[in-house]
Design an enzyme around this catalytic site. Structure first.
Site, PDB file in Angstrom:
ATOM      1  N   ARG A 122     -11.056  -1.238   3.129  1.00  0.00           N
ATOM      2  CA  ARG A 122      -9.785  -1.422   3.809  1.00  0.00           C
ATOM      3  C   ARG A 122      -9.074  -0.090   3.999  1.00  0.00           C
ATOM      4  O   ARG A 122      -8.425   0.126   5.028  1.00  0.00           O
ATOM      5  CB  ARG A 122      -8.882  -2.396   3.031  1.00  0.00           C
ATOM      6  CG  ARG A 122      -7.584  -2.665   3.767  1.00  0.00           C
ATOM      7  CD  ARG A 122      -6.793  -3.794   3.182  1.00  0.00           C
ATOM      8  NE  ARG A 122      -6.234  -3.454   1.887  1.00  0.00           N
ATOM      9  CZ  ARG A 122      -5.555  -4.298   1.131  1.00  0.00           C
ATOM     10  NH1 ARG A 122      -5.362  -5.538   1.542  1.00  0.00           N
ATOM     11  NH2 ARG A 122      -5.064  -3.930  -0.029  1.00  0.00           N
ATOM     12  N   ARG A 128      -3.900   2.045   4.372  1.00  0.00           N
ATOM     13  CA  ARG A 128      -2.727   1.689   3.568  1.00  0.00           C
ATOM     14  C   ARG A 128      -2.495   2.738   2.494  1.00  0.00           C
ATOM     15  O   ARG A 128      -3.433   3.163   1.822  1.00  0.00           O
ATOM     16  CB  ARG A 128      -2.959   0.301   2.936  1.00  0.00           C
ATOM     17  CG  ARG A 128      -1.847  -0.671   3.264  1.00  0.00           C
ATOM     18  CD  ARG A 128      -2.206  -2.050   2.849  1.00  0.00           C
ATOM     19  NE  ARG A 128      -1.976  -2.261   1.418  1.00  0.00           N
ATOM     20  CZ  ARG A 128      -2.019  -3.452   0.849  1.00  0.00           C
ATOM     21  NH1 ARG A 128      -2.270  -4.521   1.574  1.00  0.00           N
ATOM     22  NH2 ARG A 128      -1.810  -3.575  -0.443  1.00  0.00           N
TER      23      ARG A 128
END
Ligand code: B4P
Length: 184
Positions: A122, A128
């Site tokens: 991810r 992120r």
């Protein structure tokens, strides 16, 4: 149906909650998403929350509990809801119990080595701020110390159901649906 999704960071809470929300037509309430929206919008809450989220620490409970008390008073929660990322500590669980009892808690049990691979992936896709190796390690430590005790807490209330979180998204989803259909 008032439902809590429990599990370590990267266990698949958010992923599964999205599917459950669609199937049962109840809102998916993610404290992580709400905090990230506030950080992006630069609100007072977002400015306060950012330093905690970026380090992988829990945002102070008084902020999160107030946020959830307000969110759960909205009309769209009347027929039920899914909590994703809340409560995350005994303090938060006790605060929640003081104003509302839950029906079912799904604990997604996922091995830490699998979690590390998912979050690394991810990090490459979404970038992120809290998905870097150092912060992930801290988030898993915080989970072990602060959140894992909730497994016993809800087990004692006899509303905990565990689901294996190591497989494919669809297989895990079907197992959760089985648990929820039994409950309903
Ligand atoms: P969250 O947003 O809750 O972040 P998370 O624990 O990493 O879970 P997330 O839902 O994103 O990941 P998922 O497991 O679905 O929290 C972020 C931060 O906000 C916290 O660290 C804290 O600072 C703050 N915060 C939030 N709630 C708080 C509270 N109550 N009190 C205080 N602070 C709070 O998925 C992870 C990845 O795996 C995804 O990329 C997904 O696509 C993938 N994946 C999922 N299931 C898979 C599967 N079966 N196979 C392969 N990949 C899978």
């Amino acid at each position: 149906m008032k439902l809590i999704m429990l599990g370590a960071p990267g266990a698949g809470k958010g992923t599964q909650a999205a599917g459950i929300s669609k199937k049962y037509n109840i809102p998916h309430i993610s404290t992580g998403d709400i905090l990230r929206e506030n950080i992006k919008a630069g609100t007072k809450l977002g400015i306060e929350a950012k330093e905690y989220c970026d380090k992988g620490n829990l945002v102070p409970s008084e902020l999160v509990v107030e946020l959830m008390r307000d969110r759960l008073s909205k009309d769209d929660t009347k027929n039920g809801f899914i909590l994703d990322g809340f409560p995350r500590s005994l303090e938060q669980a006790n605060a929640l119990s003081a104003f509302m009892e839950m029906d079912v808690v799904i604990d997604i049990e996922t091995d830490f080595d699998i979690i590390l691979k998912r979050l690394e992936k991810r990090a490459k896709i979404e970038g992120r701020a809290d998905d870097n190796p150092e912060t992930i390690k801290n988030r898993l430590d915080v989970y072990t110390q602060e959140t894992q005790p909730l497994i016993n807490y809800y087990s004692e209330k006899q509303i905990l159901r565990s689901v294996d979180g190591n497989g494919d998204v669809e297989d895990i989803f079907q197992n959760i649906v089985k648990v929820l259909d039994d409950y309903r």
